[in-house]
Design an enzyme around this catalytic site. Structure first.
Site, PDB file in Angstrom:
ATOM      1  N   SER A  30      -9.613  -0.631   6.924  1.00 55.65           N
ATOM      2  CA  SER A  30      -9.090  -0.439   5.545  1.00 55.65           C
ATOM      3  C   SER A  30      -8.410  -1.650   4.869  1.00 55.65           C
ATOM      4  CB  SER A  30      -8.214   0.827   5.435  1.00 55.65           C
ATOM      5  OG  SER A  30      -9.057   2.069   5.470  1.00 55.65           O
ATOM      6  N   LYS A  61       0.922  -1.231  -0.147  1.00 54.95           N
ATOM      7  CA  LYS A  61      -0.010   0.032   0.022  1.00 54.95           C
ATOM      8  C   LYS A  61       0.741   1.207   0.085  1.00 54.95           C
ATOM      9  CE  LYS A  61      -3.925   1.732   2.577  1.00 54.95           C
ATOM     10  NZ  LYS A  61      -4.874   1.626   3.809  1.00 54.95           N
ATOM     11  N   SER A  80      -9.657   1.964   2.677  1.00 56.20           N
ATOM     12  CA  SER A  80      -8.975   2.749   1.933  1.00 56.20           C
ATOM     13  C   SER A  80      -7.869   1.750   1.355  1.00 56.20           C
ATOM     14  CB  SER A  80      -8.093   3.776   2.707  1.00 56.20           C
ATOM     15  OG  SER A  80      -7.027   3.026   3.812  1.00 56.20           O
TER      16      SER A  80
HETATM   17  N1  GLN Z   1     -12.887   4.138   6.136  1.00 62.59           N
HETATM   18  C1  GLN Z   1     -12.320   4.525   7.357  1.00 62.59           C
HETATM   19  C2  GLN Z   1     -12.021   6.033   7.256  1.00 62.59           C
HETATM   20  O1  GLN Z   1     -12.394   6.494   6.337  1.00 62.59           O
HETATM   21  C3  GLN Z   1     -11.234   3.808   7.757  1.00 62.59           C
HETATM   22  C4  GLN Z   1     -10.090   4.163   7.143  1.00 62.59           C
HETATM   23  C5  GLN Z   1      -8.822   3.186   7.393  1.00 62.59           C
HETATM   24  O2  GLN Z   1      -9.043   1.922   8.085  1.00 62.59           O
HETATM   25  N2  GLN Z   1      -7.539   3.496   6.898  1.00 62.59           N
HETATM   26  O3  GLN Z   1     -11.635   6.492   8.099  1.00 62.59           O
END
Ligand code: GLN
Length: 492
Positions: free
Chosen positions: A179, A80, A155
């Site tokens: 994410s 990532k 994400s």
């Molecule tokens: N979807 C969540 C957010 O927007 C989690 C994001 C993540 O785990 N990095 O914050």
């Protein structure tokens, strides 16, 4: 040789060790697959062809010399784009870091290099890991290999999609509120969030430091455990890293898969998560997963976690609050983009123009939200309250784990949604992490394992365990996987 891109990482590791195939051949096959499909999937922001082939050659040479190599030596991995990679572009999905080449490797990147893993490149993500669909990437979204008109989760949608599309057998994600697990669920892959502090955050571009947790993405539970074992363990460079031995996640996964026996294992069904929340097709697939575990000997106990319903609002105060200070460092002076530096403007103006141009709308929304929640008049009412809720959620987990070994739930309330369907209302996007966020607030490990389809799209089954009992979720996850038919996406 067969198509090595269809192999699991475990199988590839064995074939490499037996010299049936070379690391260069394996890397090349994956690079060819990326060249063939990534224009449609857009899992990668940067493909490091030279670096990958160089690393693969080094593994092949080490093998010829007879060096002792780990089980994943020569196996490719996608990373990532939020983890620093020395000399390799790292953007965190943001324009503000465009062109930045970090001077150092994240701890888990160097651990993977030391273990002989071959880094193929950097994967797409929502900007600074804020989002659930990759639609907030400054570089355009990733497309779900199951249906290119739908989101791959976020994400870490790029990491999950790279694995689902056979571009990489393994990938690294980070999980702040879901994410790793949510993209895993909607792409039919396995995603694991280790115990917070079980994997190092050194070299991870911070979003919310008390929640951020790097972890593995894979096509099987065993592969996730193998990668977990490489990246986990104490790191003196991360002050929140846990100085304790890593639980035997690989052994636990193998035990779960080979015996398939869950006699005596108590599964906690969270009362507050049943009923409303999940789509009917998701609930149905989840129930089938529970039934499969019961057939393997597990016992189901209903437990109450009364504060879980406040997890989402608490997270959306804590995470934005932490992000405001973490993102203050992107000021046009230290890294990447600089706008308006023509000699006529003050430093503050340059910083402001840089941040205006460099950050996307969701990142700005979070910074505004967090700044408000931390402001002197509102601190107690918002941030302070959210921290109290966090404590109550941890107590819910502690009470539940006095009665059961693991908690289970669907990973996400809904399957992969079409592009554009949730961007107009941020709350609709935030709901994607309804079931994943409690584990982040508590710090315990959780894994998403595929458990069938709804409307032809994958559904994820979440297994949450107590802190430092990561092995437990791998055991139950591997047993579940062995009891269900594997999911294969349609050909690209
Ligand atoms: N979807 C969540 C957010 O927007 C989690 C994001 C993540 O785990 N990095 O914050």
């Amino acid at each position: 040789m067969g198509d090595v891109t269809r192999s699991t990482a475990a199988e590839l590791g064995r074939r490499l060790a037996a010299k049936e195939v070379s690391a260069v051949e394996v890397a090349q096959a994956h690079l060819d697959r990326i060249a063939a499909v990534d224009e449609r999937v857009h899992a990668f922001l940067h493909v490091d062809t030279d670096g990958a082939l160089r690393a693969a050659r080094a593994v092949d040479e080490a093998r010829v010399r007879g060096d002792e190599l780990g089980p994943l030596a020569g196996v490719p991995v996608a990373v990532k784009d939020v983890m620093t990679t020395r000399g390799v572009p790292t953007t965190a999905g943001s324009k503000i870091l465009e062109g930045w080449r970090p001077p150092y490797d994240a701890t888990l990147v160097s651990r993977m290099r030391d273990a002989g893993l071959v880094i193929l490149g950097k994967t797409n993500m929502d900007e600074f890991a804020m989002g659930s669909s990759t639609e907030y990437s400054a570089y355009g979204p990733t497309f779900n290999p199951w249906d290119l008109a739908r989101i791959p989760g976020g994400s870490g949608g790029g990491s999950a999609a790279s694995v689902a599309a056979y571009e990489a057998p393994l990938a690294i994600g980070t999980d702040t509120g879901g994410s790793i697990r949510q993209p895993g669920a909607v792409t039919g892959t396995v995603g694991a969030k280790p115990t917070y502090g079980g994997t190092s955050r050194y070299g991870l571009i911070a979003f919310s430091s008390s929640l951020d947790t790097p972890g593995p993405c894979a096509r099987t539970v065993e592969d996730a455990a193998l990668l977990h074992a490489v990246i986990a363990g104490h790191d003196p460079r991360d002050s929140t890293s846990i100085p304790a031995p890593v639980p035997d996640v690989v052994g636990a996964g193998r035990h779960g898969a080979t015996t398939g026996d869950l006699t005596g294992v108590k599964l906690g069904l969270v009362r507050e998560f049943s009923g409303e929340g999940a789509e009917p097709g998701v609930s149905a697939a989840f129930r089938e997963g529970v039934d499969a575990l019961v057939k393997l000997g597990a016992e189901v106990v209903e437990v109450s976690c009364p504060h879980f319903e406040y997890a989402l609002p608490a997270y959306y105060l804590i995470a934005p609050s932490e992000c405001t200070s973490n993102l203050a460092r992107f000021d046009g002076v230290r890294y990447g983009l600089r706008v308006g530096d023509d000699g006529s403007k003050s430093l503050e103006e340059v910083m402001s123009l840089t941040r205006e141009a460099g950050f996307g709308p969701e990142v700005k929304r979070r910074i505004i939200l967090g700044t408000y929640a931390l402001s002197s008049g509102y601190y107690d009412a918002y941030y302070g309250q959210a921290q109290k809720v966090r404590t109550l959620i941890s107590r819910d987990f502690a009470t539940a784990f006095e009665q059961v070994d693991v908690l289970v739930s669907p990973t996400t309330p809904f399957v992969a949604f079409p592009f554009g369907s949730r961007t107009s209302d941020p709350y609709q996007m935030y709901l994607a992490d309804l079931f994943t966020i409690p584990s982040n607030l508590y710090g315990g490990p959780a894994i998403s394992v595929p458990c069938g389809l709804s409307e032809g799209l994958p559904v994820g089954f979440q297994i949450m365990a107590p802190t430092m009992a990561d092995d437990r979720m791998y055991r139950v996850g591997a047993a579940l996987e062995s009891a269900l038919p594997p999911l294969t996406p349609p050909p690209l």
